[in-house]
Design a protein around this motif. Structure first.
Motif, PDB file in Angstrom:
ATOM      1  N   UNK A  33       0.825  -1.213   0.000  1.00 21.32           N
ATOM      2  CA  UNK A  33       0.000   0.000   0.000  1.00 21.32           C
ATOM      3  C   UNK A  33       0.857   1.260   0.000  1.00 21.32           C
ATOM      4  N   UNK A  34       1.963   1.258   0.762  1.00 20.01           N
ATOM      5  CA  UNK A  34       2.844   2.427   0.787  1.00 20.01           C
ATOM      6  C   UNK A  34       3.485   2.662  -0.574  1.00 20.01           C
ATOM      7  N   UNK A  35       3.888   1.570  -1.222  1.00 20.70           N
ATOM      8  CA  UNK A  35       4.507   1.712  -2.539  1.00 20.70           C
ATOM      9  C   UNK A  35       3.513   2.304  -3.528  1.00 20.70           C
ATOM     10  N   UNK A  36       2.273   1.834  -3.489  1.00 26.93           N
ATOM     11  CA  UNK A  36       1.251   2.369  -4.387  1.00 26.93           C
ATOM     12  C   UNK A  36       1.014   3.855  -4.115  1.00 26.93           C
ATOM     13  N   UNK A  37       0.905   4.223  -2.832  1.00 24.70           N
ATOM     14  CA  UNK A  37       0.632   5.616  -2.467  1.00 24.70           C
ATOM     15  C   UNK A  37       1.778   6.531  -2.878  1.00 24.70           C
ATOM     16  N   UNK A  38       3.012   6.132  -2.581  1.00 27.49           N
ATOM     17  CA  UNK A  38       4.155   7.005  -2.882  1.00 27.49           C
ATOM     18  C   UNK A  38       4.473   7.041  -4.376  1.00 27.49           C
ATOM     19  N   UNK A  39       4.202   5.956  -5.096  1.00 22.39           N
ATOM     20  CA  UNK A  39       4.391   5.992  -6.549  1.00 22.39           C
ATOM     21  C   UNK A  39       3.397   6.970  -7.178  1.00 22.39           C
ATOM     22  N   UNK A  40       2.156   6.933  -6.720  1.00 21.56           N
ATOM     23  CA  UNK A  40       1.154   7.882  -7.231  1.00 21.56           C
ATOM     24  C   UNK A  40       1.567   9.316  -6.918  1.00 21.56           C
ATOM     25  N   UNK A  41       2.117   9.537  -5.723  1.00 20.00           N
ATOM     26  CA  UNK A  41       2.592  10.876  -5.363  1.00 20.00           C
ATOM     27  C   UNK A  41       3.778  11.274  -6.232  1.00 20.00           C
ATOM     28  N   UNK A  42       4.661  10.330  -6.524  1.00 18.34           N
ATOM     29  CA  UNK A  42       5.789  10.613  -7.403  1.00 18.34           C
ATOM     30  C   UNK A  42       5.340  11.014  -8.800  1.00 18.34           C
ATOM     31  N   UNK A  43       4.330  10.333  -9.313  1.00 12.92           N
ATOM     32  CA  UNK A  43       3.782  10.691 -10.629  1.00 12.92           C
ATOM     33  C   UNK A  43       3.179  12.087 -10.582  1.00 12.92           C
TER      34      UNK A  43
END
Length: 382
Positions: free
Chosen positions: A78-88
């Motif tokens: 879940x953290x990876x999904x959240x931070x990847x979306x923030x990175x995009x």
């Protein structure tokens, strides 16, 4: 190997993202002079999450470590999904505005996202844990011919008994088999993530024996990739199942009055043992009057990577697999369909009917979001 690279990338990306929660420096190593003894608070927070993850995965034999592994397995996804979306979002924003987000705004956003990732993980563990404590019963009619013969088989896979496994769930299944008394019970691998000695000391032997005894014509099991892991730990999962009344099929075929059943050794266990998996031609039963069922933990198809498909030969009439867990929880429930040609349910692989179960238990976290744990009651006719 690909999984290891993805895991390393994911952990590295999360560490770099969590570092942004604070750039304040603190002295960690007093014996080092100057800036050498300093670290940012964000770096320490990120390091704490990573060390917690590694520690729980390395020492998962205890209840506390297994529970920790459950949390971190969910949190990583879940953290990876959240931070990847923030990175995009940051990349898109920089492309539009022509400048990066400010340091203070980045810190505030990173803190909010870290807290959000923990909250989402806890919610998943609670809600998904409740859902995983029950299992769904799916019935299906499998018509393989018109010969007027029929029998019933129950298929389950991926029990994954471990220190936090809900034993009462398996006891409910045993009671259900006592009343159903199917002709066959089929188990598709990944039986336990505990040493066979621990399974015996905690009384799982009589429970598995009770389940096997409910099958009128036999209970059959095959290895999964986790049997490979446990064998390396000096465990004897095959011996445990055999002593508990199960017929363990390891690249072998056995015929009963109702059907012939082939069980294939798991790909990873075969590599660990340094053996080659037998081909379909070697497993084919000589008796063609009975239907031919096949158990293979991973739904990779009929043919080994080193053999070419053979035309005009007898193939199994029906195959059963597990392994995928149907992704287990979001976003795995989406990604899993990109990894496997048949990730879940009834379908066809290599031209034959194939069933892939989402499993009876869970690996790591006992969480089901977007998938269910289940058994299949199959009514065969041929």
């Amino acid at each position: 190997m690909i999984f290891i690279f993805i895991l390393i990338f994911g952990l590295s990306f999360l560490y770099l993202s969590i570092r942004n929660v604070s750039h304040c420096k603190v002295r960690v190593f007093p014996f080092l002079k100057g800036s050498w003894g300093q670290c940012t608070v964000g770096s320490l927070v990120g390091l704490a999450f990573l060390l917690g993850t590694f520690a729980c995965f390395l020492f998962r034999k205890s209840f506390v470590a297994t529970a920790g592994q459950a949390f971190f397995a969910v949190w990583l996804c879940e953290a990876l999904l959240i931070f990847v979306c923030f990175g995009v979002f940051r990349l898109c924003r920089r492309g539009v505005r022509g400048r990066p987000i400010g340091v203070l705004a980045l810190q505030r956003a990173s803190r909010v996202l870290l807290v959000l990732s923990v909250v989402v993980s806890v919610v998943f563990l609670i809600v998904g844990g409740i859902r995983s404590n029950t299992y769904k019963v799916i019935e299906a009619d499998i018509r393989l011919g018109n010969g007027g013969k029929s029998f019933t088989g129950v298929f389950l896979s991926d029990i994954h008994v471990d220190p936090i496994f809900n034993r009462s769930k398996l006891e409910r299944f045993a009671a259900q088999m006592d009343s159903l008394h199917p002709d066959f019970i089929f188990l598709g691998g990944d039986i336990a993530d505990m040493h066979s000695n621990d399974l015996l000391s905690e009384g799982y032997g009589p429970l598995f024996l009770r389940i096997a005894s409910a099958a009128k014509s036999g209970a059959f099991a095959v290895s999964g990739n986790h049997e490979s892991y446990m064998t390396r730990s000096d465990s004897d999962p095959i011996g445990f199942m055999t002593s508990s009344g199960w017929t363990f099929l390891s690249d072998s075929t056995t015929c009963t009055e109702l059907a012939c059943i082939s069980g294939r050794i798991d790909h990873q266990l075969a590599r660990a043992m340094g053996v080659s998996r037998k081909g379909i031609l070697e497993l084919a039963p000589k008796d063609s009057s009975r239907c031919w069922l096949m158990l293979d933990h991973q739904p990779k198809g009929l043919w080994n990577s080193d053999e070419n498909p053979v035309q005009n030969v007898r193939l199994p009439d029906f195959a059963m697999s597990g392994h995928t867990h149907d992704g287990q929880f979001f976003p795995g429930t989406v990604i899993i369909n990109w990894v496997w040609k048949l990730a879940y349910g009834l379908g066809r692989l290599d031209g034959i009917p194939w069933l892939v179960s989402s499993g009876f238990g869970n690996w790591g976290p006992g969480v089901r979001i977007g998938s269910t744990t289940e058994i299949w009651i199959l009514h065969f006719s041929y």
